[in-house]
Design a protein around this motif. Sequence first.
Motif, short mmCIF file in Angstrom:
data_model
loop_
_atom_site.label_atom_id
_atom_site.label_comp_id
_atom_site.label_asym_id
_atom_site.label_seq_id
_atom_site.Cartn_x
_atom_site.Cartn_y
_atom_site.Cartn_z
N CYS A 282 22.34 7.36 -3.59
CA CYS A 282 21.59 7.78 -4.78
C CYS A 282 20.19 8.23 -4.40
O CYS A 282 19.61 7.76 -3.41
CB CYS A 282 21.53 6.66 -5.82
N CYS A 283 19.64 9.15 -5.20
CA CYS A 283 18.30 9.68 -4.97
C CYS A 283 17.27 8.67 -5.45
O CYS A 283 17.37 8.14 -6.57
CB CYS A 283 18.13 11.01 -5.71
N LEU A 284 16.27 8.40 -4.62
CA LEU A 284 15.20 7.47 -4.98
C LEU A 284 13.92 8.17 -5.41
O LEU A 284 13.16 7.63 -6.20
CB LEU A 284 14.86 6.55 -3.79
N ARG A 285 13.67 9.40 -4.88
CA ARG A 285 12.39 10.03 -5.17
C ARG A 285 12.48 11.53 -4.93
O ARG A 285 13.19 11.99 -4.04
CB ARG A 285 11.30 9.42 -4.28
N THR A 286 11.74 12.29 -5.74
CA THR A 286 11.56 13.72 -5.53
C THR A 286 10.07 14.03 -5.54
O THR A 286 9.29 13.33 -6.18
CB THR A 286 12.25 14.55 -6.63
N MET A 287 9.66 15.09 -4.82
CA MET A 287 8.24 15.46 -4.80
C MET A 287 8.10 16.92 -4.41
O MET A 287 8.90 17.45 -3.63
CB MET A 287 7.46 14.55 -3.85
N ASP A 288 7.04 17.58 -4.96
CA ASP A 288 6.87 19.01 -4.66
C ASP A 288 5.56 19.32 -3.93
O ASP A 288 5.29 20.49 -3.64
CB ASP A 288 6.99 19.86 -5.93
N PHE A 289 4.74 18.30 -3.63
CA PHE A 289 3.55 18.40 -2.79
C PHE A 289 2.36 19.10 -3.46
O PHE A 289 1.26 19.10 -2.92
CB PHE A 289 3.84 19.14 -1.46
N ARG A 290 2.55 19.70 -4.63
CA ARG A 290 1.44 20.40 -5.25
C ARG A 290 0.51 19.39 -5.95
O ARG A 290 0.97 18.42 -6.54
CB ARG A 290 1.95 21.45 -6.23
N LYS A 291 -0.77 19.66 -5.89
CA LYS A 291 -1.76 18.73 -6.41
C LYS A 291 -2.12 19.02 -7.87
O LYS A 291 -2.74 18.19 -8.52
CB LYS A 291 -3.03 18.77 -5.56
N SER A 292 -1.78 20.20 -8.35
CA SER A 292 -2.18 20.56 -9.71
C SER A 292 -1.22 21.59 -10.29
O SER A 292 -0.32 22.09 -9.60
CB SER A 292 -3.61 21.14 -9.70
N TYR A 293 -1.44 21.90 -11.55
CA TYR A 293 -0.61 22.87 -12.26
C TYR A 293 -0.71 24.24 -11.61
O TYR A 293 -1.78 24.68 -11.20
CB TYR A 293 -1.09 22.96 -13.72
N SER A 294 0.44 24.91 -11.49
CA SER A 294 0.47 26.25 -10.91
C SER A 294 1.65 27.01 -11.47
O SER A 294 2.74 26.45 -11.61
CB SER A 294 0.58 26.18 -9.38
N VAL A 295 1.43 28.31 -11.78
CA VAL A 295 2.54 29.12 -12.31
C VAL A 295 3.19 29.92 -11.18
O VAL A 295 3.44 31.11 -11.29
CB VAL A 295 2.07 30.05 -13.45
N THR A 296 3.41 29.25 -10.08
CA THR A 296 4.15 29.85 -8.97
C THR A 296 5.44 29.08 -8.77
O THR A 296 5.53 27.88 -9.04
CB THR A 296 3.34 29.82 -7.66
N VAL A 297 6.44 29.81 -8.30
CA VAL A 297 7.71 29.18 -7.95
C VAL A 297 7.47 28.25 -6.76
O VAL A 297 6.91 28.69 -5.75
CB VAL A 297 8.77 30.25 -7.59
N PRO A 298 7.82 26.97 -6.86
CA PRO A 298 7.53 26.04 -5.74
C PRO A 298 8.26 26.45 -4.46
O PRO A 298 9.45 26.78 -4.50
CB PRO A 298 8.03 24.68 -6.25
N ASN A 299 7.50 26.45 -3.38
CA ASN A 299 8.11 26.87 -2.12
C ASN A 299 8.54 25.70 -1.24
O ASN A 299 9.23 25.90 -0.24
CB ASN A 299 7.17 27.79 -1.33
#
Length: 535
Positions: A282-299
């Motif tokens: 099972c998945c325990l955690r997800t994260m996208d590394f960005r520190k703030s709001y952004s209207v870019t597709v996460p890389n």
Amino acid sequence: MITLHPYETDADEMLRFLLDFCAVSTVNGSKHGENDGAQFLYDSLKNMEYFKEHPDCLFLQPVEDDPLGRCNLAAFLKAPHPTKKTILLSGHIDTVDTEACGSLKNLAFHPAEYTAALLETDLKEDLRRELQSGEYLAGRGTADMKSGLAAQWSVMKYYAANREKLKVNLLWIPVIDEENNANGIHQAVRYFSSLQREGYELLCCIDSEPTITPDSKECGRIYLGSIGMVTPFVLAVGKESHVGEYYEGISAALMAFHLGIAVENNPAFTETFKGKDYPPICCLRTMDFRKSYSVTVPNRFAMYFNYLFVKKRPGEILNLISSLSRTSSEKAFAQMGKTSMAAKVIPFEELCAEYEKKTGKNAEESLREFMLRCPREMDIQDCCLNFVNELCGILHKEGPAFIIGFLPPYCPSRVNQRESAAELKIEAIVRKLIDSRKKDHIQIELSEVYEGISDLSELGFQGDSRDISLLQKNLVGLNAGTPYHFEEMQKLDIPVVNIGPIGKDAHKLGERLYLPYFKEMLPKLLLDFIEEMQA
């Protein structure tokens, strides 16, 4: 048939010891907690006549490289006739925190008061009924696992007063940090290895983790092994673009979501061992590394999983993750109308090799330096994932790709394979212990694998050199705490057994201990097992 041991220690004294021990807050990672617990255990033994006469046999054992400077306890009770044969008793001092206890969290270390206070709140009917019966005691550590250590303490006290009954040595090693990164048992492994080099024969290790069971409260369990745990991670690398130009980029989140669905509860991971099915991944955690709001597709987007395994090898697990990464990326791209695309799968060791070639730096040394820059409150898993993300940035990685590997903690599985004389002897003794109770209508069952994760995992590595090499290269932060000594673990090969109390809801609001089994049965089981093992 085993003759039941004439146990002479007062069960009420053992309960008082448990209450006093629970009152010492030993929350994992707290400033002084675990060391306060080790000191409490030390003080409980130091005035026993044997340890007054042999003070060198009782000591606090510093855990090397431990960031909190914690100590295990070691109490070596030697047989009156010199022998190198030794039985180990162990368990963990630390507990999880009390946040699950809500407004009663400050009472959770005082079981009698906590039990009474719980009964004044809105509880599930089964929990209320059990607490009202007087047969259960609630509180942090009552089940997991101060009651197990209390029973082991009573056994040590018994034999310290009756050394003539000892034909082998008893070595009691309560350890720190079981609930996090297992630094305590790693230090104990070093100590056990040094004893082996001195000629000591380590016959077995008895742990006393609780039987966490939803079944009948009258049913105890004795376990012949301990489940393994590994933490696979994936870091999806996409291609950044403005959300208004969505199809110009590749969403790392979309890639990760498809992979998460492919991995979560996938029956390809679920193991069946000796007729029993074990838990899914099972998945325990997800994260996208960005520190703030952004209207870019996460890389970049990462996730990690908890996987409890019995027999699967590290390479099998990584290959499964790799295969699912490819097929799930194809589904993600098909959803975007890019049917000819597939993600490249890059094991962590390949990322490190590329980093070292480009920079001339050692990846492990760079990780240590990176971890020193991480906030103190950041856990080791997040720190390691952020390091993988930093490597991707340094190498200017563009997707579609998946970086795959493992994160701490890693616990090997430890099963009784019925291959050695010691393993066969332990199984035979356990079956005799169980049969001897049937006439008194006491139900105890034999279970192959303890499912709650335990320090018994570290007392023998049942893999080979290829498994060790794969873990050393692909487990990020493998040696960030107390190092894993796989070769020492292989050489140790100490047979194991878990004989513990009956408990319920470990780590939760209603963590509780079944008192009749704890007081009347557990110490006798431990003594009978030791008597048979030294015969």
